[in-house]
Design a protein around this motif. Structure first.
Motif, PDB file in Angstrom:
ATOM      1  N   VAL A  62      -9.631 -39.584  28.980  1.00 39.62           N
ATOM      2  CA  VAL A  62      -8.323 -39.113  28.526  1.00 39.62           C
ATOM      3  C   VAL A  62      -7.299 -40.202  28.851  1.00 39.62           C
ATOM      4  CG1 VAL A  62      -7.984 -37.803  30.710  1.00 39.62           C
ATOM      5  CG2 VAL A  62      -6.601 -37.265  28.706  1.00 39.62           C
ATOM      6  N   CYS A  64      -3.775 -41.532  29.942  1.00 38.51           N
ATOM      7  CA  CYS A  64      -2.711 -40.952  30.770  1.00 38.51           C
ATOM      8  C   CYS A  64      -1.940 -42.061  31.467  1.00 38.51           C
ATOM      9  CB  CYS A  64      -3.337 -40.034  31.826  1.00 38.51           C
ATOM     10  SG  CYS A  64      -2.136 -39.367  32.996  1.00 38.51           S
ATOM     11  N   HIS A  74      -1.473 -33.052  31.123  1.00 34.72           N
ATOM     12  CA  HIS A  74      -2.423 -33.149  29.998  1.00 34.72           C
ATOM     13  C   HIS A  74      -3.795 -33.642  30.494  1.00 34.72           C
ATOM     14  CE1 HIS A  74      -3.929 -33.923  25.974  1.00 34.72           C
ATOM     15  NE2 HIS A  74      -4.204 -35.155  26.326  1.00 34.72           N
ATOM     16  N   ASP A  77      -5.450 -30.801  32.301  1.00 31.76           N
ATOM     17  CA  ASP A  77      -5.848 -29.757  31.338  1.00 31.76           C
ATOM     18  C   ASP A  77      -7.095 -30.185  30.563  1.00 31.76           C
ATOM     19  OD1 ASP A  77      -3.680 -28.279  32.138  1.00 31.76           O
ATOM     20  OD2 ASP A  77      -2.441 -28.744  30.382  1.00 31.76           O
ATOM     21  N   GLU A  78      -7.123 -31.448  30.147  1.00 26.73           N
ATOM     22  CA  GLU A  78      -8.272 -31.942  29.378  1.00 26.73           C
ATOM     23  C   GLU A  78      -9.541 -31.938  30.226  1.00 26.73           C
ATOM     24  OE1 GLU A  78      -8.600 -33.089  25.973  1.00 26.73           O
ATOM     25  OE2 GLU A  78      -6.856 -31.772  26.042  1.00 26.73           O
ATOM     26  N   THR A  79      -9.395 -32.292  31.502  1.00 26.14           N
ATOM     27  CA  THR A  79     -10.568 -32.299  32.396  1.00 26.14           C
ATOM     28  C   THR A  79     -11.127 -30.884  32.538  1.00 26.14           C
ATOM     29  OG1 THR A  79      -9.510 -34.109  33.596  1.00 26.14           O
ATOM     30  CG2 THR A  79     -11.395 -33.087  34.656  1.00 26.14           C
ATOM     31  N   LYS A  81     -10.653 -28.415  30.461  1.00 28.00           N
ATOM     32  CA  LYS A  81     -11.187 -27.972  29.163  1.00 28.00           C
ATOM     33  C   LYS A  81     -12.621 -28.490  28.971  1.00 28.00           C
ATOM     34  CE  LYS A  81      -9.272 -29.115  25.039  1.00 28.00           C
ATOM     35  NZ  LYS A  81      -8.072 -29.483  24.320  1.00 28.00           N
ATOM     36  N   GLU A  82     -12.833 -29.727  29.384  1.00 28.26           N
ATOM     37  CA  GLU A  82     -14.142 -30.377  29.183  1.00 28.26           C
ATOM     38  C   GLU A  82     -15.205 -29.845  30.155  1.00 28.26           C
ATOM     39  OE1 GLU A  82     -14.267 -33.023  26.915  1.00 28.26           O
ATOM     40  OE2 GLU A  82     -16.271 -33.801  27.320  1.00 28.26           O
TER      41      GLU A  82
END
Ligand SMILES: NC(=O)c1ccc[n+]([C@@H]2O[C@H](COP(=O)([O-])OP(=O)(O)OC[C@H]3O[C@@H](n4cnc5c(N)ncnc54)[C@H](OP(=O)(O)O)[C@@H]3O)[C@@H](O)[C@H]2O)c1
Length: 261
Positions: A62, A64, A74, A77-79, A81-82
């Motif tokens: 991601v 950043c 973000h 959140d992406e971590t 989500k994954e």
């Protein structure tokens, strides 16, 4: 020794090169799921594909800029989500500019604070709800300047000390949640950052970069710079299940360079 890292969910910040990249690689080799994060998307993609051959779990990426709070959120959140959560956070960042007190203005002080201390605080705050779920590990990468300030690096010398105060306090506050917090400090580990600092010193002293390196290595009892892999081993051990009783401490990977005990 069983490291217990298979399937662990790890966020390694500032991992497109240097120390962060080596740390990410070792976690991947140990079977963890690893999220790579930094600003440069191309470099992240390249690291992600280099790690493919050792991969047992997932390797995500991601972009950043850790000086931007919305981008930090973000990244976290992406971590989540994954991977569905975060067990281990490795806080890392680029180094601040070199310079002595009279060369540094307010903007430079503010920028170094945001890059080298406030980012760590914000990233811990954003990951904490997930680390608390099942206990976890926070590793902060600092510098040997947390014990012996380095001439010409006043920004680093000042804000890295703040990491220590933060980490020691958090070790107390987070112990009830079984979160261990430690700091790992590089002495002279060969990465782009060290190459750039050697260049600056070479220009200042009007000698070659090779001479700067030689002189620096003569001051290290082991007689050489360290490798990113040697540094990563300490970080990964502290973050692993093999470490059950060390928290609130600082560890120096410096070939014996520091003179203080
Ligand atoms: N190597 C050593 O011996 C040594 C000694 C003392 C202290 N340190 C410190 O340890 C840290 C890591 O060192 P290193 O040698 O690996 O440095 P490096 O080779 O310069 O790598 C720095 C990493 O930080 C990332 N980064 C920089 N600014 C960022 C930002 N605003 N947001 C997100 N990522 C950012 C860079 O990726 P992008 O460009 O893709 O964002 C890169 O992946 C540095 O703070 C350094 O000063 C290193």
């Amino acid at each position: 020794m069983e490291m217990g890292l298979k399937g662990k969910r790890v966020l390694v910040v500032a991992s497109s090169q240097g120390l962060g990249k080596a740390i990410a690689e070792l976690f991947v080799r140990e079977g963890a799921n690893v999220m790579l994060a930094s600003r440069n998307q191309d470099r992240l993609k390249s690291v992600q594909s280099q790690l493919e051959e050792f991969r047992q779990g997932k390797v995500g990426m991601v972009t950043c800029d850790i000086t931007q709070p919305d981008q930090i959120q973000h990244m976290v959140d992406e971590t989540v989500k994954e991977f569905g959560g975060i067990d281990i956070l490795v806080n890392n960042a680029g180094g601040p500019p070199a310079g002595g007190f009279e060369e540094i203005d307010d903007d430079a002080w503010q920028a170094a604070f945001e890059l080298n201390l406030l980012s760590y605080i914000r990233i811990i705050r954003a990951t904490l709800p997930y680390l608390k779920e099942d206990g976890g590990r926070i590793i902060n990468i600092a510098s040997s300047s947390i014990r012996e300030p380095i001439p010409g690096l006043i920004l680093s010398n000042t804000f890295r000390m703040g990491i220590l105060g933060l980490a020691k306090t958090l070790a107390d506050e987070l112990a009830p949640f079984h979160i261990l917090v430690n700091t790992v400090a590089p002495g002279r580990i060969l990465t782009d950052r060290i190459s750039q600092l050697d260049e600056i010193n070479a220009n200042k002293k009007e000698i070659s970069k090779e001479e700067i390196k030689k002189r620096a290595e003569e001051r290290i009892p082991l007689g050489r710079s360290g490798t990113p892999e040697e540094f990563a081993k300490v970080v990964v051990f502290l973050a692993s299940e093999a470490n059950t009783y060390m928290t609130g401490s600082s560890f120096f990977v410096d070939g014996g360079k520091l003179r203080s005990v």
